[in-house]
Design an enzyme around this catalytic site. Sequence first.
Site, PDB file in Angstrom:
ATOM      1  N   GLU A 214       0.797  -1.233   0.000  1.00  0.00           N
ATOM      2  CA  GLU A 214       0.000   0.000   0.000  1.00  0.00           C
ATOM      3  C   GLU A 214       0.830   1.285   0.000  1.00  0.00           C
ATOM      4  OE1 GLU A 214      -2.771  -0.279   3.237  1.00  0.00           O
ATOM      5  OE2 GLU A 214      -3.874  -1.907   2.319  1.00  0.00           O
TER       6      GLU A 214
ATOM      7  N   GLU B 105      -5.123  -8.682   0.929  1.00  0.00           N
ATOM      8  CA  GLU B 105      -5.795  -8.330   2.190  1.00  0.00           C
ATOM      9  C   GLU B 105      -7.271  -8.105   1.920  1.00  0.00           C
ATOM     10  OE1 GLU B 105      -4.359  -4.910   4.367  1.00  0.00           O
ATOM     11  OE2 GLU B 105      -2.272  -5.544   4.143  1.00  0.00           O
TER      12      GLU B 105
HETATM   13  O1  IFM Z   1      -4.029  -3.056   9.175  1.00  0.00           O
HETATM   14  C1  IFM Z   1      -4.017  -2.549   7.887  1.00  0.00           C
HETATM   15  C2  IFM Z   1      -2.836  -3.110   7.106  1.00  0.00           C
HETATM   16  O2  IFM Z   1      -1.638  -2.886   7.745  1.00  0.00           O
HETATM   17  C3  IFM Z   1      -2.781  -2.456   5.756  1.00  0.00           C
HETATM   18  N1  IFM Z   1      -4.042  -2.571   5.079  1.00  0.00           N
HETATM   19  C4  IFM Z   1      -5.228  -2.202   5.791  1.00  0.00           C
HETATM   20  C5  IFM Z   1      -5.276  -2.890   7.135  1.00  0.00           C
HETATM   21  C6  IFM Z   1      -6.535  -2.470   7.896  1.00  0.00           C
HETATM   22  O3  IFM Z   1      -6.556  -1.089   8.064  1.00  0.00           O
END
Ligand code: IFM
Length: 458
Positions: free
Chosen positions: A163, A356
């Site tokens: 990210e 994710e």
């Molecule tokens: O916890 C975070 C992760 O580190 C990066 N993506 C989003 C998740 C939830 O906010």
Amino acid sequence: MSFPENFVWGAAAASYQIEGGAYDDGKGLSVWDMMCRQQGRVYAGHTGDVAIDHYHRYKEDVALMKQMGLMAYRLSISWPRVLPEGVGPVNEAGLDFYDRLVDELLAANIVPYVTLFHWDFPHALYCRGGWLNPQSPEWFAEYAEVVVDKLSDRVKHWMTLNEPQCFIGLGLLDGIHAPGDKLGLAEVLLAGHHTLLAHGRSVQVIRARAKLESSIGYAPTGSPVIPADEGDEDNVEQARKAMFAVNNRNCWNISWWSDPVILGHYPEDGLSTYGSAAPKVKDSDFDIMCQPLDFYGTNIYNGWTIGRNEQGRFRQVDRPQGNPICANKWPVTPEALYWGSRFYYERYGLPIVITENGLSNQDWVSLDGKVHDPLRIDFTERYLLEFKRAGEDGIPIEGYFHWSVFDNFEWAEGYKERFGMVYVDYQTQERILKDSAHWYRTVIESNGAVLGASRVEH
Ligand code: IFM
């Protein structure tokens, strides 16, 4: 049709969010260690100093993953644990932790998917300008070499950056994530440019040095755009365009961060939106950034909808009152997994791995000693059904990593929210598999065939 035969069912976590051991065995400081020391930066003064103490309890944690039936675990490496100064002398004790963790995973039949950078940037390098320093891509390449040399005889699956929109946008523009700066847009985009070069350099390092044939991806985030009327081709086209548009002078978009890496250039609309703030680029920069990748990893939590208004013009559709939201107020929009996968594949042509996806919730231990999290089960089931639909429509879907395997440190929100399928009592470090962990095991065992079984048509 169900999920593809070799579909990878996993879950994810990240170093700073779970490891703890912040000062152990020669680890250097990260920008998050520093951020947590500043009053008022993180909810209730929480820190990742101990987190869920995974650094010391990794064996127990891997055993829990095995109990959940996970086929793969997405972990990240703490750069300053391995290189306390960011470059230079290696901290062998820190590197050994990942060596042991990888062995433990493989012994449990769990495939490690390693992310090189999930936000814990070395403080020592921040003091040298951080991602603004033109040397930063080479610093990252040096770090990648150390990790790849140590682990690539057993690790085959790699992701470079997690990210960039967040660690650059939230970290350097909005100042709400570490290092907590509020720079001008031109500096922010220059730092972003260096991270894209760092991505490319690390892919080169993996390809050149890995002992096993590697599968390499990237893990940016983004909000897919959902057409209100799927049967209306114009609506689908508007959604596709909106999803990749760069029309705000911030970092929250998809194509600025993915086009250079996969298509070899910045998007035209981004160049005009950012104008003179866009970095001065050499053509050869794109030769570095744009390295062949094996999959498009993407973190998807929600999307937004575009549809026609009464005059037939396309505009963002307001969510109906009472639309479900997570504990952190993110909307629940399962179709984001279908449209995200589809549009990403159309644009970038790479197989899709959801690196994710998950739900923030307020879970606690019930009187019966268990942790009941029906909302997480329902959320995940709905999203997975949409991901499956993408596969059925011919999108190559290769894997799904639930965020997160454990409850953990949610950055500026501290421990206020819980994302895990495994509950963690932060006082005692006791772990309890939530209902969702038991449910996820049945999903994995059936390769997704149990999904939707309880669905009632309304
Ligand atoms: O916890 C975070 C992760 O580190 C990066 N993506 C989003 C998740 C939830 O906010």
